[in-house]
Design a protein around this motif. Sequence first.
Motif, PDB file in Angstrom:
ATOM      1  N   ILE A  97      39.229  80.321  27.927  1.00  0.00           N
ATOM      2  CA  ILE A  97      38.474  80.884  26.824  1.00  0.00           C
ATOM      3  C   ILE A  97      37.298  80.286  26.443  1.00  0.00           C
ATOM      4  O   ILE A  97      36.690  81.104  25.742  1.00  0.00           O
ATOM      5  CB  ILE A  97      39.236  80.609  25.902  1.00  0.00           C
ATOM      6  N   ALA A  98      36.842  78.648  26.489  1.00  0.00           N
ATOM      7  CA  ALA A  98      36.082  78.159  26.253  1.00  0.00           C
ATOM      8  C   ALA A  98      34.237  79.550  26.696  1.00  0.00           C
ATOM      9  O   ALA A  98      33.632  78.704  26.316  1.00  0.00           O
ATOM     10  CB  ALA A  98      35.958  77.228  26.308  1.00  0.00           C
ATOM     11  N   VAL A  99      34.465  79.004  28.326  1.00  0.00           N
ATOM     12  CA  VAL A  99      33.754  79.456  28.606  1.00  0.00           C
ATOM     13  C   VAL A  99      33.226  81.247  28.851  1.00  0.00           C
ATOM     14  O   VAL A  99      32.115  81.233  28.218  1.00  0.00           O
ATOM     15  CB  VAL A  99      34.518  79.318  30.575  1.00  0.00           C
ATOM     16  N   GLY A 100      34.805  82.061  28.786  1.00  0.00           N
ATOM     17  CA  GLY A 100      34.441  82.687  27.718  1.00  0.00           C
ATOM     18  C   GLY A 100      33.468  82.917  27.120  1.00  0.00           C
ATOM     19  O   GLY A 100      32.853  84.367  26.396  1.00  0.00           O
ATOM     20  N   ILE A 178      11.683  78.331  31.640  1.00  0.00           N
ATOM     21  CA  ILE A 178      12.254  79.074  31.706  1.00  0.00           C
ATOM     22  C   ILE A 178      13.005  78.332  32.898  1.00  0.00           C
ATOM     23  O   ILE A 178      14.583  78.001  32.409  1.00  0.00           O
ATOM     24  CB  ILE A 178      11.882  80.466  32.780  1.00  0.00           C
ATOM     25  N   PRO A 179      12.613  77.540  33.865  1.00  0.00           N
ATOM     26  CA  PRO A 179      13.943  76.678  34.827  1.00  0.00           C
ATOM     27  C   PRO A 179      14.294  75.848  33.869  1.00  0.00           C
ATOM     28  O   PRO A 179      15.738  75.100  33.911  1.00  0.00           O
ATOM     29  CB  PRO A 179      12.778  75.820  35.890  1.00  0.00           C
ATOM     30  N   ALA A 180      14.038  75.582  32.876  1.00  0.00           N
ATOM     31  CA  ALA A 180      14.556  74.175  31.640  1.00  0.00           C
ATOM     32  C   ALA A 180      15.747  75.293  31.233  1.00  0.00           C
ATOM     33  O   ALA A 180      16.600  74.452  31.207  1.00  0.00           O
ATOM     34  CB  ALA A 180      13.699  73.957  30.863  1.00  0.00           C
ATOM     35  N   MET A 181      15.342  76.202  30.744  1.00  0.00           N
ATOM     36  CA  MET A 181      15.713  77.368  30.138  1.00  0.00           C
ATOM     37  C   MET A 181      17.531  77.036  31.027  1.00  0.00           C
ATOM     38  O   MET A 181      18.165  76.699  30.605  1.00  0.00           O
ATOM     39  CB  MET A 181      15.582  78.464  29.271  1.00  0.00           C
ATOM     40  N   ALA A 182      17.113  77.921  32.526  1.00  0.00           N
ATOM     41  CA  ALA A 182      18.392  77.588  33.404  1.00  0.00           C
ATOM     42  C   ALA A 182      19.567  77.106  33.203  1.00  0.00           C
ATOM     43  O   ALA A 182      20.534  76.482  33.052  1.00  0.00           O
ATOM     44  CB  ALA A 182      17.495  78.338  34.551  1.00  0.00           C
ATOM     45  N   CYS A 183      18.432  75.938  33.266  1.00  0.00           N
ATOM     46  CA  CYS A 183      19.788  74.244  33.427  1.00  0.00           C
ATOM     47  C   CYS A 183      20.726  74.380  32.337  1.00  0.00           C
ATOM     48  O   CYS A 183      21.578  73.918  32.190  1.00  0.00           O
ATOM     49  CB  CYS A 183      18.880  72.728  34.091  1.00  0.00           C
ATOM     50  N   GLY A 184      19.766  74.699  30.938  1.00  0.00           N
ATOM     51  CA  GLY A 184      20.267  74.591  29.433  1.00  0.00           C
ATOM     52  C   GLY A 184      21.918  75.496  29.616  1.00  0.00           C
ATOM     53  O   GLY A 184      22.338  74.857  29.217  1.00  0.00           O
ATOM     54  N   VAL A 185      21.685  76.763  30.415  1.00  0.00           N
ATOM     55  CA  VAL A 185      22.803  77.335  30.943  1.00  0.00           C
ATOM     56  C   VAL A 185      23.524  77.081  31.305  1.00  0.00           C
ATOM     57  O   VAL A 185      25.175  76.924  30.786  1.00  0.00           O
ATOM     58  CB  VAL A 185      21.714  78.956  31.223  1.00  0.00           C
ATOM     59  N   VAL A 186      23.241  76.575  32.184  1.00  0.00           N
ATOM     60  CA  VAL A 186      24.481  75.682  33.242  1.00  0.00           C
ATOM     61  C   VAL A 186      24.665  74.202  32.776  1.00  0.00           C
ATOM     62  O   VAL A 186      26.438  74.390  32.789  1.00  0.00           O
ATOM     63  CB  VAL A 186      23.603  75.611  34.619  1.00  0.00           C
ATOM     64  N   TRP A 187      24.425  74.138  31.991  1.00  0.00           N
ATOM     65  CA  TRP A 187      24.863  73.049  30.892  1.00  0.00           C
ATOM     66  C   TRP A 187      26.561  73.119  30.358  1.00  0.00           C
ATOM     67  O   TRP A 187      26.925  73.003  29.867  1.00  0.00           O
ATOM     68  CB  TRP A 187      23.717  71.724  30.330  1.00  0.00           C
ATOM     69  N   VAL A 188      25.789  74.831  29.535  1.00  0.00           N
ATOM     70  CA  VAL A 188      26.382  75.034  27.989  1.00  0.00           C
ATOM     71  C   VAL A 188      27.696  75.656  28.798  1.00  0.00           C
ATOM     72  O   VAL A 188      29.134  75.481  28.309  1.00  0.00           O
ATOM     73  CB  VAL A 188      25.543  76.399  27.299  1.00  0.00           C
ATOM     74  N   LEU A 189      27.370  76.464  29.732  1.00  0.00           N
ATOM     75  CA  LEU A 189      28.625  76.404  31.044  1.00  0.00           C
ATOM     76  C   LEU A 189      29.967  75.503  31.522  1.00  0.00           C
ATOM     77  O   LEU A 189      31.378  75.478  31.195  1.00  0.00           O
ATOM     78  CB  LEU A 189      28.800  77.176  31.581  1.00  0.00           C
ATOM     79  N   LEU A 190      29.292  73.908  31.691  1.00  0.00           N
ATOM     80  CA  LEU A 190      30.043  73.026  32.176  1.00  0.00           C
ATOM     81  C   LEU A 190      30.172  72.424  30.896  1.00  0.00           C
ATOM     82  O   LEU A 190      31.783  71.791  30.900  1.00  0.00           O
ATOM     83  CB  LEU A 190      28.891  72.075  32.899  1.00  0.00           C
TER      84      LEU A 190
END
Length: 440
Positions: A97-100, A178-190
């Motif tokens: 639920i949190a990831v969603g 943009i690459p840093a933002m992509a890493c931020g997205v991965v971090w948020v999901l984790l």
Amino acid sequence: MLAAQGFCTIGLFLVLTMSKRVSVLVALVLLPVLAALVGGFAGDMGDMILDGLATVAPTGIMIAFAVLYFTLMVDVGLFDPLINGILRIARKDPARIAVGTAVLTMCVALDGDGASTFLITVSALLPVYKRLGMSPLVLSGVVCLGAGVMNLIPWGGPTVRAMTALKLESSDVFTPVIPAMACGVVWVLLASYWIGRRERRRLAVPGPHEEQESAVRTAGDGPGTPLVPSVTRPPVLLTSFNAVLTVVLVVALVTEAMPLPVLFVIAFALALVVNHPTWEAQQTLLEKHAKSVVLVTTMIFAAGVFTGILTGTKMISEMAQALVSVVPDSLGGHLAPLVAVTGMPLSLAFTPDAYYFGVLPVLSHTASGFGGDQAEIARAAILGQMTTGFPLSPLTASTFILVSMSGVQLGEHQRFIFRWAFGTTLVMTAAALLTGAISL
């Protein structure tokens, strides 16, 4: 002197609200009034407050009608299919639920507006959290993380302000990060998954694998109970109208077809007359949700008092100058990482306009004096200030939308998610250093 007063006012506000000594509304109004009286601004204080209230008035109007609109849509079951779908995919697992929640938030946040992101995501997901008994702090925290990292987009507030203040293009500011933002997205999901796992343990809910094993063990016991209890469905034609109206509203919000307050006023009036055509039914709905509207809008206008006084007395501008003046010459050549790392905590002390139009130009000129690149300072600024910090700042009106609609206290929300939000800044800063978007 003014800078010291400003820092003391904001510091005292954070201490009092996070320790629950006073309500946020009281602190937002009385602390700046006290600061203005001590600073000798009693004669001008009324005009300052009115200026602050006028600044937030459009936001307050938008929030009032937006809350009414989305609560009406929740009442008529518009979001039930989405809720059921999320529950089926997540299998009642808080971690999923949190990831969603993070994924949905980041999708909705593509419109670049924090207020509408919070309104849409919290309205859609709060019933899910209530149904599963999950803490609303998880909802406000995960939404905060998802909206924060997506605030980097070129049409989002921080990037637009940075480009405007330093007269730069999107290719100078946004493209390199943009690459840093992509890493931020991965971090948020984790981070969302870790927060969800902790909530799973609190609720003692079995994980997906355990749930499957339990289902196998009880397969011979007959059909299980449905995930969501059956509810009386509104007529198909009415549901279709509500869905179409909401889609049109969201598209109009994204394209800014009209001012946001106007869109919500018209949309709510249409939805109200169609779903509740009688005067009695309309009055009943307004009375039912009056408390929610009052709680949110009074907080918005109280924030207007706070920012009006701090801006009118020049406390914020003096604070900006004071911060820049304490940067030692030895750090002048390493200003970009310093700006990135300190930006998120500073979002608790500065409004977006104050930081980007007051602090950032001074920082960029300081960096130029040490041979640095102004565009690099702009990139560093958007990695922290008002990107991961804006859903935590008491100086940002949309923060109160998030906490009020989630039903949590601002201090609790800040304590719960601050370290995770700061982690987003650190991850993106490290990625920006590795990819060359900023340099040591």
